[in-house]
Structures are given as C-alpha cells and as structure tokens.
Motif scaffolding. Structure first.
Motif, PDB file in Angstrom:
ATOM      1  N   VAL A   8       2.318 -32.576 -81.439  1.00  0.00           N
ATOM      2  CA  VAL A   8       1.147 -32.832 -82.270  1.00  0.00           C
ATOM      3  C   VAL A   8       0.735 -31.539 -82.958  1.00  0.00           C
ATOM      4  CG1 VAL A   8      -1.283 -33.514 -82.236  1.00  0.00           C
ATOM      5  CG2 VAL A   8       0.383 -34.723 -80.793  1.00  0.00           C
ATOM      6  N   SER A   9       0.460 -31.617 -84.248  1.00  0.00           N
ATOM      7  CA  SER A   9       0.101 -30.440 -85.033  1.00  0.00           C
ATOM      8  C   SER A   9      -1.410 -30.287 -85.135  1.00  0.00           C
ATOM      9  CB  SER A   9       0.702 -30.546 -86.441  1.00  0.00           C
ATOM     10  OG  SER A   9       0.135 -29.588 -87.308  1.00  0.00           O
ATOM     11  N   THR A  10      -1.917 -29.185 -84.624  1.00  0.00           N
ATOM     12  CA  THR A  10      -3.345 -28.899 -84.742  1.00  0.00           C
ATOM     13  C   THR A  10      -3.741 -28.739 -86.205  1.00  0.00           C
ATOM     14  OG1 THR A  10      -3.282 -27.771 -82.597  1.00  0.00           O
ATOM     15  CG2 THR A  10      -5.200 -27.357 -83.994  1.00  0.00           C
ATOM     16  N   GLY A  11      -2.874 -28.107 -86.986  1.00  0.00           N
ATOM     17  CA  GLY A  11      -3.163 -27.925 -88.398  1.00  0.00           C
ATOM     18  C   GLY A  11      -3.275 -29.243 -89.139  1.00  0.00           C
ATOM     19  N   ALA A  12      -2.418 -30.195 -88.775  1.00  0.00           N
ATOM     20  CA  ALA A  12      -2.496 -31.510 -89.414  1.00  0.00           C
ATOM     21  C   ALA A  12      -3.807 -32.201 -89.065  1.00  0.00           C
ATOM     22  CB  ALA A  12      -1.312 -32.374 -88.984  1.00  0.00           C
ATOM     23  N   LEU A  13      -4.237 -32.100 -87.809  1.00  0.00           N
ATOM     24  CA  LEU A  13      -5.519 -32.694 -87.425  1.00  0.00           C
ATOM     25  C   LEU A  13      -6.659 -32.076 -88.221  1.00  0.00           C
ATOM     26  CD1 LEU A  13      -5.209 -32.915 -83.520  1.00  0.00           C
ATOM     27  CD2 LEU A  13      -4.666 -34.657 -85.221  1.00  0.00           C
ATOM     28  N   ARG A  14      -6.620 -30.766 -88.363  1.00  0.00           N
ATOM     29  CA  ARG A  14      -7.676 -30.083 -89.122  1.00  0.00           C
ATOM     30  C   ARG A  14      -7.699 -30.575 -90.561  1.00  0.00           C
ATOM     31  NH1 ARG A  14     -10.348 -25.488 -88.212  1.00  0.00           N
ATOM     32  NH2 ARG A  14      -8.942 -24.979 -86.472  1.00  0.00           N
ATOM     33  N   GLY A  15      -6.532 -30.685 -91.173  1.00  0.00           N
ATOM     34  CA  GLY A  15      -6.467 -31.119 -92.561  1.00  0.00           C
ATOM     35  C   GLY A  15      -6.973 -32.539 -92.751  1.00  0.00           C
ATOM     36  N   HIS A  16      -6.615 -33.433 -91.833  1.00  0.00           N
ATOM     37  CA  HIS A  16      -7.083 -34.815 -91.953  1.00  0.00           C
ATOM     38  C   HIS A  16      -8.599 -34.909 -91.803  1.00  0.00           C
ATOM     39  CE1 HIS A  16      -3.081 -36.240 -92.237  1.00  0.00           C
ATOM     40  NE2 HIS A  16      -2.762 -36.145 -90.955  1.00  0.00           N
ATOM     41  N   ILE A  17      -9.130 -34.197 -90.824  1.00  0.00           N
ATOM     42  CA  ILE A  17     -10.578 -34.254 -90.608  1.00  0.00           C
ATOM     43  C   ILE A  17     -11.317 -33.679 -91.815  1.00  0.00           C
ATOM     44  CG2 ILE A  17     -12.508 -33.443 -89.179  1.00  0.00           C
ATOM     45  CD1 ILE A  17     -10.546 -33.492 -86.783  1.00  0.00           C
ATOM     46  N   ALA A  18     -10.798 -32.569 -92.355  1.00  0.00           N
ATOM     47  CA  ALA A  18     -11.421 -31.965 -93.541  1.00  0.00           C
ATOM     48  C   ALA A  18     -11.411 -32.939 -94.713  1.00  0.00           C
ATOM     49  CB  ALA A  18     -10.696 -30.679 -93.910  1.00  0.00           C
ATOM     50  N   ASP A  97     -17.001 -38.439 -85.011  1.00  0.00           N
ATOM     51  CA  ASP A  97     -17.124 -39.894 -84.939  1.00  0.00           C
ATOM     52  C   ASP A  97     -17.005 -40.507 -86.336  1.00  0.00           C
ATOM     53  OD1 ASP A  97     -17.668 -42.452 -84.111  1.00  0.00           O
ATOM     54  OD2 ASP A  97     -19.826 -42.153 -83.932  1.00  0.00           O
ATOM     55  N   ASN A  98     -15.784 -40.847 -86.813  1.00  0.00           N
ATOM     56  CA  ASN A  98     -14.603 -40.813 -85.984  1.00  0.00           C
ATOM     57  C   ASN A  98     -13.413 -40.295 -86.780  1.00  0.00           C
ATOM     58  OD1 ASN A  98     -13.040 -41.251 -83.647  1.00  0.00           O
ATOM     59  ND2 ASN A  98     -12.449 -43.260 -84.355  1.00  0.00           N
ATOM     60  N   ALA A  99     -13.668 -39.289 -87.639  1.00  0.00           N
ATOM     61  CA  ALA A  99     -12.538 -38.678 -88.328  1.00  0.00           C
ATOM     62  C   ALA A  99     -11.558 -38.083 -87.333  1.00  0.00           C
ATOM     63  CB  ALA A  99     -13.023 -37.606 -89.301  1.00  0.00           C
ATOM     64  N   SER A 100     -12.045 -37.633 -86.179  1.00  0.00           N
ATOM     65  CA  SER A 100     -11.145 -37.048 -85.176  1.00  0.00           C
ATOM     66  C   SER A 100     -10.171 -38.091 -84.644  1.00  0.00           C
ATOM     67  CB  SER A 100     -11.947 -36.423 -84.037  1.00  0.00           C
ATOM     68  OG  SER A 100     -12.641 -37.400 -83.277  1.00  0.00           O
ATOM     69  N   GLY A 101     -10.668 -39.295 -84.367  1.00  0.00           N
ATOM     70  CA  GLY A 101      -9.788 -40.350 -83.885  1.00  0.00           C
ATOM     71  C   GLY A 101      -8.799 -40.792 -84.943  1.00  0.00           C
ATOM     72  N   VAL A 102      -9.262 -40.896 -86.191  1.00  0.00           N
ATOM     73  CA  VAL A 102      -8.371 -41.285 -87.283  1.00  0.00           C
ATOM     74  C   VAL A 102      -7.315 -40.209 -87.516  1.00  0.00           C
ATOM     75  CG1 VAL A 102      -8.220 -41.825 -89.741  1.00  0.00           C
ATOM     76  CG2 VAL A 102     -10.121 -42.716 -88.390  1.00  0.00           C
ATOM     77  N   ALA A 103      -7.723 -38.950 -87.476  1.00  0.00           N
ATOM     78  CA  ALA A 103      -6.765 -37.855 -87.656  1.00  0.00           C
ATOM     79  C   ALA A 103      -5.674 -37.912 -86.597  1.00  0.00           C
ATOM     80  CB  ALA A 103      -7.496 -36.514 -87.589  1.00  0.00           C
ATOM     81  N   LEU A 104      -6.066 -38.185 -85.366  1.00  0.00           N
ATOM     82  CA  LEU A 104      -5.075 -38.280 -84.296  1.00  0.00           C
ATOM     83  C   LEU A 104      -4.164 -39.489 -84.503  1.00  0.00           C
ATOM     84  CD1 LEU A 104      -4.018 -36.961 -81.815  1.00  0.00           C
ATOM     85  CD2 LEU A 104      -5.767 -38.115 -80.462  1.00  0.00           C
ATOM     86  N   LEU A 105      -4.735 -40.601 -84.959  1.00  0.00           N
ATOM     87  CA  LEU A 105      -3.923 -41.778 -85.265  1.00  0.00           C
ATOM     88  C   LEU A 105      -2.880 -41.447 -86.332  1.00  0.00           C
ATOM     89  CD1 LEU A 105      -4.983 -45.424 -85.689  1.00  0.00           C
ATOM     90  CD2 LEU A 105      -3.885 -44.313 -87.609  1.00  0.00           C
TER      91      LEU A 105
END
Length: 314
Positions: A8-18, A97-105
């Motif tokens: 899992v890419s931390t950078g990808a999660l950051r980009g999706h949430i942003a 709530d809940n960009a973090s969950g969507v980013a992980l998805l």
C-alpha cells in the motif's frame, strides 16, 4: 502458493485524500458530490476497471453507487465486497470521514488489479451514508448501502463477506479514546488502534482480519468487537454501511478509527488532511490486503444466510 499483493502506498493515500476532501453533500454541495464520484470513477478506470453505476432514488432524485469488479480466476466462488462511502455532512471537508476510507478503497483496488485472485472482488463507493440533515441525528442515513444491500438480496448475490472501510486515518498516542454506552469490552484509553466490528454471523471475518493484521502488520493495535444479533443493543455499532448488510443476512465487518469517540474534528470544518495519520492508514490497508489474500484461499461458501467459518481460517 499464495498470491502476493503489492504494498500500500502512503503517497497514493495522501493524493486521493487531497483530491477528495471538501464538502460533498447532496443538498449543500451536489456538484462537489458528483465531482467526487467522477474522481473515483476515473481513478478506478485508470487501474483497469470498468465501472457500473448502481442507481437509486432518494427524495425523488437519482444518486449512484459505483461498482468496480475484479473477476476471479475461479468461477462459482462467492464474491468479496470492499465498501467505503464518499459523501460528507454539510459542513465538513471529510478528510477522515470518509475520504480516508475511499482513498484506501482506491489503493486496494489498484494493487489487487495487479494480482491474480481466485475470488471475484467488487470495490464499491457508496453514496448518502450520512444523515440527510445534521439537525436530525436519527435521520435517514445509510441510504446508498441500504439500496445496495437490498439489491444484493433481491439478485441473490452470494457473498463471502463485506468489508466496510469507515474513517481509518485518525490515530495517535495523544488521542483520548472514549467509548459508547453499554460496550461489553474493555477499550484502551489511548486512541491508537483500529476497531473491527462484526456481528455473530460475521465473527469469522473479525478473526480473519485479526490474524491477517498480526501476520502483515504485527505492530498495528487492534480492538475487536462481535455484537449479538445485528447490533440493536449497541446502536453505535450500526453507524456505517455494514449495518444494511447485517439486516439482509450477509456477513460484514466495519473497520474504523471510532470517529467521534476519538477524533475532535469529526463532522467539523477542521476534518482536514493535515490532522490525519497516514502511516496508520497505510498499516490498516496492509492488514486489509492480507485479509483479502486469506479469504482468497478459502473454498466456496454456499449460503450467506447460514455462512460458517471456513476451515482455512480456523
């Protein structure tokens, strides 16, 4: 030989949430809500998925859940659903709530697409999880997942399980943890863990997650809770998109950082990317990836109503 899923890419999660954070509400910001749906759709398409819209009506308007399917290599296997909601309340950018969950998805969908899995998987971004108006705290939430769960039952979907990614990125050694009334277990006072909530029909999913987390992320603190029935005795355990699947007889678990029981930014304008712990979210994602692999190794599960723990997870 078990397939291996890329990290899992931390950078990808950051980009999706942003990209996703910002009010995404059907009444206050309908354009932003649709923009988020389009972002999810294009991101999944870039990972090689074809998207199917599951449309439903609410107050005379049409809304959509987005379903991305990864076909398995073995036919007649019950499929596995990964779900996160993409709407927010009317006054919050909803980073946790809940960009973090969507980013992980989205990140799990990307890395699973690079892997040959036996079991068909569906990654589902659902709409209208939040109550229609915050002035009605017991108002009609979970509308998208309820429509989806009812559709699944009507179409006789055979499901190995449903994994709901609720807010998954607020955790620290400084976070003060509180608990809902009536909770029958001891809970740490420090909010640095991921909670995994299931009912009796889905207790094997809870156990499977714990084992996967121990194997792939042994340092990730975790607190399990299996509730009787469909969680009616502890209403706070029903506050996300797993509950409609419980009500339709499907096994489902929710992964959550416990939101308002820890996060002071919950449903506030301050729920922004800067407040989140993305290393924690990455660790949760790695544990879920391990769970996907574990469930992919189980045999066929024939009946979601009478589902039992697969031998491979005993």
């Amino acid at each position: 030989m078990q397939p291996s899923i890329p990290p899992v890419s931390t950078g990808a999660l950051r980009g999706h949430i942003a990209s996703l954070q910002g009010v995404r509400h059907p009444l206050v910001a309908p354009e932003a809500l649709e923009k988020a749906a389009n972002y999810i759709e294009s991101t999944l398409q870039n990972s090689g998925y074809k998207i199917k819209n599951h449309c439903f009506l609410d107050n005379g308007r049409e809304y959509r859940n987005l379903i991305a399917t990864l076909p398995g290599t073995v036919k007649n296997q019950p499929k596995l659903l990964i779900i996160a909601h993409y709407d927010t309340v009317s006054n919050s950018p909803g980073a946790d709530d809940n960009a973090s969950g969507v980013a992980l998805l989205l990140e799990l969908a990307r890395i699973c697409a690079l892997t040959r899995l036996k079991r068909t998987m569906e990654f589902v971004a659902v709409n209208l999880e939040e109550n229609e108006r915050e002035t009605k705290p017991k108002g009609r939430g979970l509308r998208g997942s309820r429509a989806l769960a009812q559709h699944a039952r009507k179409e006789r979907w055979s499901l190995a399980g449903v994994i709901v990614l609720e807010s998954v990125a607020y955790a620290s050694e400084d976070a003060v943890q509180t608990i809902p009334d009536g909770l029958p277990i001891d809970v740490p006072t420090v909010g640095d863990f991921i909670a995994v909530i299931g009912n009796k029909a889905s207790d094997y999913l809870v156990e499977a997650f714990l084992r996967a987390a121990e194997k792939h992320q042994p340092d990730l603190p975790k607190v399990p809770l299996v509730v009787p029935g469909n969680g009616e005795m502890i209403p706070d355990t029903r506050r996300s998109d797993h509950a409609p699947f419980w009500d339709e007889g499907y096994p489902a678990i929710m992964l959550t950082d416990t939101t308002n029981f820890r996060n002071p930014h919950y449903h506030q304008p301050s729920d922004t990317l800067e407040t989140l712990n993305l290393d924690f979210a990455t660790a949760v994602g790695s544990a879920v990836a391990g769970l996907i692999i574990a469930l992919d190794q189980t045999g066929s599960i024939s009946n979601a109503h009478t589902i039992t723990e697969p031998d491979a997870l005993r």
